[in-house]
Design an enzyme around this catalytic site. Structure first.
Site, short mmCIF file in Angstrom:
data_model
loop_
_atom_site.label_atom_id
_atom_site.label_comp_id
_atom_site.label_asym_id
_atom_site.label_seq_id
_atom_site.Cartn_x
_atom_site.Cartn_y
_atom_site.Cartn_z
N ARG A 55 2.18 -11.53 5.90
CA ARG A 55 3.78 -11.47 5.92
C ARG A 55 4.18 -10.55 7.37
NH1 ARG A 55 6.91 -10.47 0.62
NH2 ARG A 55 8.53 -10.90 1.92
N ARG A 58 21.89 15.28 -5.01
CA ARG A 58 21.90 13.94 -4.83
C ARG A 58 22.28 12.75 -6.14
NH1 ARG A 58 16.87 11.94 -0.96
NH2 ARG A 58 17.76 10.13 -1.45
N HIS A 75 -5.07 -15.08 9.17
CA HIS A 75 -3.94 -14.24 9.28
C HIS A 75 -4.37 -12.75 10.07
CE1 HIS A 75 -1.63 -16.51 6.46
NE2 HIS A 75 -3.03 -16.41 5.47
N PRO A 124 0.89 -1.17 -0.06
CA PRO A 124 -0.20 -0.01 0.01
C PRO A 124 0.96 1.19 -0.14
CG PRO A 124 -0.63 -1.65 1.84
CD PRO A 124 0.85 -2.10 1.23
N GLU A 125 0.54 2.39 -0.85
CA GLU A 125 1.27 3.36 -0.88
C GLU A 125 0.16 4.58 -0.51
OE1 GLU A 125 3.30 3.82 -4.62
OE2 GLU A 125 3.78 1.81 -4.84
#
Ligand SMILES: [Zn+2]
Length: 295
Positions: free
Chosen positions: A113, A155, A94, A2-3
């Site tokens: 996970r 950078r 889960h 998820p973003e």
């Protein structure tokens, strides 16, 4: 994983269900979720808290309580939240935690996970905790191209890697970094500090557009991501490059290619997004005129 668009979609759906509700009972069955604190300890502290609002910063979901404390939920790889009316919560091997609200409904946390985290913070610690980990919100009015440029200046890391750094800009992960760079026509390996002012503006615009489309489609369900009612996002069928190896670029028809940048699978169009060495033949910092003439 998820973003920003996925977490924002979860936030939008959860907020009206949670705001103004009091937490009655909490069960946390996975010690990894709350460490270094013991799960029973965090569960006990959460009980009786009154939920003021459900907020978001970057990929953090922030449940703010009337007491001033806040629970920061990070879904990481496979975390998801399910809201179920009283007595309707299905079994789930889960499941890692369940929060019972004062209307009898449950909010269940699932994580295959088990990389997700729940951090309960005291009022004085919330802002400092978030600001140390997360840069500016890309969709906020205060985020300007020059802010992005300042973060990228000097950078040497590839622009893709710089965008994945949450302190550059909040909430971008592997999917939306690739989508933003495709929209900006910037190659993912281009050194972040070598972008021209025009390219920085294009990346800024690309980030915003990619995230806005993601939010409008309620996020991408590639594997585990679900909305709080258990439904899927719809963005996965509209991705322009991410996961589309060999499929035609939606702009020019060239097959999309996959490379690795900073260990992450990275998709781009080899025609729309020119490699850095082709953009700058002799100089290490390409001039704008040369880049435009070669495009
Ligand atoms: Zn293309």
């Amino acid at each position: 994983m998820p973003e920003l668009p996925e977490v924002e979609s979860v936030r939008t759906r959860l907020a009206p269900l949670l705001e103004g509700r009091r937490i009655e009972q909490v069960e946390i069955t996975d010690p990894r979720l709350t460490r270094p604190l013991r799960p029973q300890e965090v569960a006990r502290e959460l009980e009786r808290e009154l939920i003021d609002c459900v907020d978001r910063r970057g990929k953090y979901l922030i449940v703010r309580f009337e007491s001033g404390r806040a629970l920061l939920v990070h879904l990481r790889m496979t975390g998801s939240l399910l809201h179920a009316p009283a007595g309707t919560l299905p079994d789930d091997p889960h499941r890692r935690a369940v929060v019972r609200l004062d209307d009898g409904s449950d909010v269940a946390y699932r994580d295959v996970r088990r990389f997700g985290t729940w951090s309960l913070l005291e009022p004085a610690d919330v802002a400092a905790y978030v600001d140390a980990r997360v840069g500016q919100e890309p969709l906020g009015g205060a985020f300007r191209p020059r802010d992005l440029g300042a973060r990228l200046a000097k950078r040497r890391a590839p622009i893709k890697a710089a965008l994945l750094d949450q302190r550059t800009v909040a909430g971008i992960g592997n999917i939306y970094a690739d989508e933003a760079l495709w929209r900006a026509r910037v190659h993912p390996l281009q050194p972040a500090g070598a972008l021209t002012a025009d390219e920085v503006r294009a990346v800024h615009r690309g980030i915003r557009r990619a995230l806005e489309v993601g939010i409008a489609r309620q996020g991408s369900t590639l594997t585990d991501y679900r909305l709080p009612d258990g439904s899927f996002g719809r963005m996965q069928t509209e991705l322009n490059v991410y996961g589309r190896t060999g499929e035609p670029c939606r702009r020019c028809g060239t097959p999309i290619e996959k490379i690795r940048v900073g260990g992450r699978g990275t998709w781009y169009c080899p025609r729309c997004q020119r490699p850095p060495q082709a953009a700058s033949s002799s100089s290490s910092r390409p001039s704008r005129s040369r880049r435009q003439s070669s495009a």
